[in-house]
Write a protein that holds these residues in place. Structure first.
Motif, PDB file in Angstrom:
ATOM      1  N   ILE A 558       0.739  -1.241   0.010  1.00 31.36           N
ATOM      2  CA  ILE A 558      -0.179   0.097   0.086  1.00 31.36           C
ATOM      3  C   ILE A 558       0.936   1.218  -0.116  1.00 31.36           C
ATOM      4  O   ILE A 558       0.626   2.071  -0.671  1.00 31.36           O
ATOM      5  CB  ILE A 558      -0.911   0.067   1.125  1.00 31.36           C
ATOM      6  CG1 ILE A 558      -2.017  -1.237   0.966  1.00 31.36           C
ATOM      7  CG2 ILE A 558      -1.594   1.296   1.237  1.00 31.36           C
ATOM      8  CD1 ILE A 558      -2.822  -1.264   2.362  1.00 31.36           C
ATOM      9  N   ALA A 559       2.098   1.066   0.695  1.00 29.41           N
ATOM     10  CA  ALA A 559       2.914   2.413   0.815  1.00 29.41           C
ATOM     11  C   ALA A 559       3.464   2.813  -0.584  1.00 29.41           C
ATOM     12  O   ALA A 559       3.701   3.864  -0.936  1.00 29.41           O
ATOM     13  CB  ALA A 559       4.041   2.071   1.784  1.00 29.41           C
ATOM     14  N   GLU A 560       4.000   1.610  -1.241  1.00 29.29           N
ATOM     15  CA  GLU A 560       4.325   1.677  -2.697  1.00 29.29           C
ATOM     16  C   GLU A 560       3.333   2.315  -3.738  1.00 29.29           C
ATOM     17  O   GLU A 560       3.646   3.129  -4.474  1.00 29.29           O
ATOM     18  CB  GLU A 560       5.160   0.465  -3.074  1.00 29.29           C
ATOM     19  CG  GLU A 560       6.443   0.186  -2.373  1.00 29.29           C
ATOM     20  CD  GLU A 560       7.261   1.331  -2.435  1.00 29.29           C
ATOM     21  OE1 GLU A 560       7.586   1.616  -3.399  1.00 29.29           O
ATOM     22  OE2 GLU A 560       7.722   1.471  -1.285  1.00 29.29           O
ATOM     23  N   ILE A 561       2.246   1.878  -3.437  1.00 28.69           N
ATOM     24  CA  ILE A 561       1.181   2.537  -4.198  1.00 28.69           C
ATOM     25  C   ILE A 561       0.883   3.935  -4.102  1.00 28.69           C
ATOM     26  O   ILE A 561       0.766   4.807  -5.045  1.00 28.69           O
ATOM     27  CB  ILE A 561      -0.182   1.800  -4.115  1.00 28.69           C
ATOM     28  CG1 ILE A 561      -0.093   0.165  -4.703  1.00 28.69           C
ATOM     29  CG2 ILE A 561      -1.405   2.333  -4.903  1.00 28.69           C
ATOM     30  CD1 ILE A 561      -1.041  -0.847  -4.322  1.00 28.69           C
ATOM     31  N   GLU A 562       0.822   4.267  -2.695  1.00 30.02           N
ATOM     32  CA  GLU A 562       0.571   5.754  -2.401  1.00 30.02           C
ATOM     33  C   GLU A 562       1.678   6.755  -2.870  1.00 30.02           C
ATOM     34  O   GLU A 562       1.537   7.567  -3.267  1.00 30.02           O
ATOM     35  CB  GLU A 562       0.371   5.992  -0.866  1.00 30.02           C
ATOM     36  CG  GLU A 562      -0.804   5.217  -0.250  1.00 30.02           C
ATOM     37  CD  GLU A 562      -2.109   5.759  -0.763  1.00 30.02           C
ATOM     38  OE1 GLU A 562      -2.117   7.159  -0.955  1.00 30.02           O
ATOM     39  OE2 GLU A 562      -3.057   5.307  -1.127  1.00 30.02           O
ATOM     40  N   LYS A 563       3.225   6.149  -2.662  1.00 26.15           N
ATOM     41  CA  LYS A 563       4.273   6.754  -2.886  1.00 26.15           C
ATOM     42  C   LYS A 563       4.171   6.990  -4.550  1.00 26.15           C
ATOM     43  O   LYS A 563       4.549   8.137  -4.833  1.00 26.15           O
ATOM     44  CB  LYS A 563       5.342   5.660  -2.816  1.00 26.15           C
ATOM     45  CG  LYS A 563       6.721   6.600  -2.908  1.00 26.15           C
ATOM     46  CD  LYS A 563       7.875   5.723  -2.527  1.00 26.15           C
ATOM     47  CE  LYS A 563       9.194   6.373  -3.005  1.00 26.15           C
ATOM     48  NZ  LYS A 563      10.330   5.229  -2.485  1.00 26.15           N
ATOM     49  N   LEU A 564       3.649   5.926  -5.198  1.00 25.64           N
ATOM     50  CA  LEU A 564       3.698   6.167  -6.790  1.00 25.64           C
ATOM     51  C   LEU A 564       2.622   7.349  -7.276  1.00 25.64           C
ATOM     52  O   LEU A 564       3.083   7.940  -8.204  1.00 25.64           O
ATOM     53  CB  LEU A 564       3.262   4.878  -7.278  1.00 25.64           C
ATOM     54  CG  LEU A 564       3.191   4.725  -9.077  1.00 25.64           C
ATOM     55  CD1 LEU A 564       4.868   4.835  -9.567  1.00 25.64           C
ATOM     56  CD2 LEU A 564       2.783   3.353  -9.451  1.00 25.64           C
ATOM     57  N   LYS A 565       1.624   7.767  -6.307  1.00 26.00           N
ATOM     58  CA  LYS A 565       0.793   8.813  -6.764  1.00 26.00           C
ATOM     59  C   LYS A 565       1.487  10.116  -6.744  1.00 26.00           C
ATOM     60  O   LYS A 565       1.220  10.975  -7.242  1.00 26.00           O
ATOM     61  CB  LYS A 565      -0.412   8.809  -5.653  1.00 26.00           C
ATOM     62  CG  LYS A 565      -1.384   7.462  -5.756  1.00 26.00           C
ATOM     63  CD  LYS A 565      -2.271   7.649  -4.563  1.00 26.00           C
ATOM     64  CE  LYS A 565      -3.236   6.315  -4.812  1.00 26.00           C
ATOM     65  NZ  LYS A 565      -4.369   6.404  -3.746  1.00 26.00           N
ATOM     66  N   THR A 566       2.442  10.207  -5.530  1.00 24.28           N
ATOM     67  CA  THR A 566       2.975  11.509  -5.225  1.00 24.28           C
ATOM     68  C   THR A 566       4.297  11.620  -5.985  1.00 24.28           C
ATOM     69  O   THR A 566       5.033  12.785  -6.003  1.00 24.28           O
ATOM     70  CB  THR A 566       3.174  11.639  -3.788  1.00 24.28           C
ATOM     71  OG1 THR A 566       3.929  10.657  -3.136  1.00 24.28           O
ATOM     72  CG2 THR A 566       1.656  11.809  -3.155  1.00 24.28           C
ATOM     73  N   GLU A 567       5.076  10.708  -6.076  1.00 23.78           N
ATOM     74  CA  GLU A 567       6.533  10.371  -6.897  1.00 23.78           C
ATOM     75  C   GLU A 567       6.584   9.972  -8.049  1.00 23.78           C
ATOM     76  O   GLU A 567       6.422   8.783  -8.229  1.00 23.78           O
ATOM     77  CB  GLU A 567       7.456   9.636  -5.867  1.00 23.78           C
ATOM     78  CG  GLU A 567       7.677  10.325  -4.490  1.00 23.78           C
ATOM     79  CD  GLU A 567       8.977   9.561  -3.626  1.00 23.78           C
ATOM     80  OE1 GLU A 567       9.678   8.935  -4.366  1.00 23.78           O
ATOM     81  OE2 GLU A 567       8.942   9.851  -2.510  1.00 23.78           O
ATOM     82  N   MET A 568       6.482  10.894  -8.815  1.00 22.94           N
ATOM     83  CA  MET A 568       6.403  10.456 -10.309  1.00 22.94           C
ATOM     84  C   MET A 568       7.744   9.452 -10.751  1.00 22.94           C
ATOM     85  O   MET A 568       8.934   9.820 -10.296  1.00 22.94           O
ATOM     86  CB  MET A 568       6.237  11.677 -11.567  1.00 22.94           C
ATOM     87  CG  MET A 568       5.089  12.466 -11.347  1.00 22.94           C
ATOM     88  SD  MET A 568       3.552  11.355 -11.701  1.00 22.94           S
ATOM     89  CE  MET A 568       4.001  11.270 -13.415  1.00 22.94           C
TER      90      MET A 568
END
Length: 595
Positions: A558-568
């Motif tokens: 989940i953390a990596e999915i959320e990170k992908l939303k904010t870190e292109m």
């Protein structure tokens, strides 16, 4: 006793060393004993009033100093293990007086030559497949191997069986499920998964640069000419009965390959009859209305045909074609057998026998597979995920069926489903060849346009409702390992975002592997992917890990999915993802059957 669903009987018998001429006779004997339709061993263990075994196979285990002839038997009836061993002993000891016929041997020889051609298309796979034998025996042996096989006679096989199977001496192991929770079970010695991960984190393996000290030069790359870009020729036609046929021709292989797709697999299966498509496919190779199973097997062998109707259950994660979207049948031979190949395969597709005895054998085989799958954390998690995300729709059903659904399927059910799923209106046939596409199209038309229209209207899967909030499903198993599936719905393949979603999933998969597997040591298997259907799509992230790591693994995804939303993703990540997708597609399409 062990923690297992099925029972396993393994024989290890002395066999000739590879330098002995009898080795080649034993190599052909393994083909005979593994032949589902002609093997006297398979017949003894699966025929009669009681089907004892669900799987029987044989192979030569070749070492530099010695060889062993190995027989592997899987059964769901551990109480019959002694009886099966008595039958196996009797069959093996009789082979000296009852070797395979010359006709069968010729079929195995042709099949081996054709298999060499099929394998040579997949250079990435061919190398590590042949390397172990070549490393042991040397290049000269390997170069002459097929010629030595071709020279083997039935008399030489009889002589080898007399020498090694009469009287028979072997080492055998029998592994059965524990009969109770208190029974002592076999425990493998050695470190646990966590101890192995900890060791290699503390002691990373040394990296060897194979280029050091070598004058390694990459091959020159040039642009393709316009003529080369038009290398392949295509033909597409819809026959009068509604069947769609596509032929691709190019001269890069001797293989004639034919794919059959049955559209909308899960949507076409009647409710309560889940798994019926797999049931039908397994019966396609069990004889037609004009050829019994044994005759069909012999005729296929004479042209070296390779028929694939279901994914290999013994290869982990080999379910590329076991999808809810379509069913498949794959046929390969070489171009010189094109006419005979089309005639045989069209007969299999259009006129399966659905013999009652074969139906019950296949039913028992499927029941055994379902039993083994019930112990797979990966498959249980996958099925729970689909049942939850696609609740109330066709894709929510178990594609392999259940003991209840498989047990309820009748011969009439099988025939009716075959008429729907493989009706001309619901099929697509694609062919790869190096022959003229219009000539091949004419040959296909002769055989396949005879299949009458069914009047069946293909049934498309409907998009499920978007989940409201977080939905979870949990299945408790007596396992040290767990498997997590996590995902949601996406737009369809027609969406302008389709390509971007594919690349994004590749980026996410790479990040999950780097962070959760390499850096944190949480996973023995982890990844992400998207599937885009005609009317909707979905994405999946999955991870296999130890039970104690459940919360960390779930939260890490989940953390990596959320990170992908904010870190292109960086430019390098995107390029790597695109190259990975291209590489996977190009590798898959090396073989003509996948083109």
């Amino acid at each position: 006793a062990a923690k297992t669903k099925s029972s396993y009987i393994n024989y290890s018998i002395e066999a000739p060393r590879y330098t002995d001429s009898a080795y080649f006779a034993m190599a052909l004997l393994q083909d005979y004993l593994s032949d589902e339709e002609n093997s006297p061993l398979i017949r003894a263990l699966t025929s009669g009033g009681e089907m004892l075994a669900t799987s029987v196979s044989a192979y030569i285990d070749t070492k530099e100093e010695f060889s062993r002839f190995v027989i592997e038997i899987i059964t769901e009836k551990p109480e019959k293990a002694d009886s099966m061993m008595v039958l196996t002993d009797a069959v093996l000891e009789s082979l000296g007086d009852n070797p395979p016929s010359e006709e069968l041997l010729n079929g195995y020889k042709v099949s081996r030559r054709c298999e060499e051609i099929y394998m040579s298309e997949k250079l990435h796979y061919y190398g590590f497949t042949v390397a172990p034998l070549m490393a042991i025996t040397g290049w000269d042996f390997f170069r002459q191997f097929q010629n030595r096989i071709d020279s083997v006679t039935a008399a030489e096989i009889a002589a080898a069986c007399q020498k090694y199977f009469t009287p028979i001496n072997y080492v055998a192991t029998v592994v059965t499920p524990a009969s109770s929770d208190t029974e002592a079970v076999y425990q493998a010695a050695g470190p646990t998964d966590e101890e192995l991960l900890a060791h290699f984190r503390a002691n990373p393996p040394q990296i060897h640069d194979l280029n050091l000290g070598k004058k390694f030069k990459m091959p020159e790359v040039r642009a393709l000419s316009e003529e080369e870009k038009r290398y392949a020729r295509y033909a597409r036609q819809i026959f009068d009965n509604g069947l769609t046929v596509i032929v691709k021709s190019n001269p890069d292989s001797r293989v004639f390959a034919l794919n059959v797709i049955g559209k909308n697999r899960s949507a076409t299966e009647p409710e309560g009859k889940e798994g019926i498509t797999d049931f039908v496919n397994r019966l396609i190779e069990k004889g037609t209305t004009s050829r019994n199973a044994e005759q069909l097997s012999q005729e296929l062998a004479t042209i070296g045909a390779k028929v694939t109707l279901y994914d290999n259950p013994w290869i982990p994660y080999d379910d590329r074609y076991t999808t809810r979207q379509f069913s498949f049948m794959k046929f390969e031979t070489i171009d010189e057998f094109t006419v005979k190949g089309i005639e045989l395969f069209s007969d299999m597709i259009a006129h399966p026998a659905f013999d009652s005895a074969e139906v019950e054998k296949v039913r028992a085989e499927i029941m055994g597979l379902l039993g083994r799958n019930s112990g797979s954390t990966y498959k249980i998690a996958r099925d729970k995920f689909y049942a939850t995300l696609f609740s109330g729709t066709a894709y929510g059903r178990n594609i392999e069926g259940s003991p209840m659904s498989i047990g309820s399927i009748t011969i009439d059910d099988l025939k009716a489903h075959h008429r729907r799923i493989y009706s001309p209106e619901n099929m697509i046939i694609t062919v790869g060849t190096n022959d003229d596409p219009q000539k091949v199209m004419s040959l296909l038309k002769i055989s396949f346009e005879r299949i009458p229209k069914s009047g069946f209207t293909p049934i498309e899967a409907t998009r499920p409702a978007n989940p409201s909030g977080i939905k979870t499903a949990h299945h408790k198993m007596e396992k040290e390992q767990i498997y997590i599936y996590l995902g949601n719905l996406l737009p369809s393949a027609k969406s302008p975002d389709a390509a971007a979603l594919d690349v994004t999933a590749s980026v996410l998969s790479e990040r999950l592997q780097k962070v959760l597997r390499e850096e944190q040591g949480l996973a023995y298997s982890v990844g992400a992917g998207v599937t885009l259907d005609r009317n909707f799509g979905w994405f999946i992230c999955s991870i296999g890990t130890g039970a104690a790591n459940f919360a960390r693994a779930r939260d890490g995804i989940i953390a990596e999915i959320e990170k992908l939303k904010t870190e292109m993703p960086s430019k390098e990540e995107v390029e790597e993802a695109i190259n990975s997708i291209w590489g996977s597609n190009l590798t898959a399409n090396l073989s003509r059957i996948n083109q």
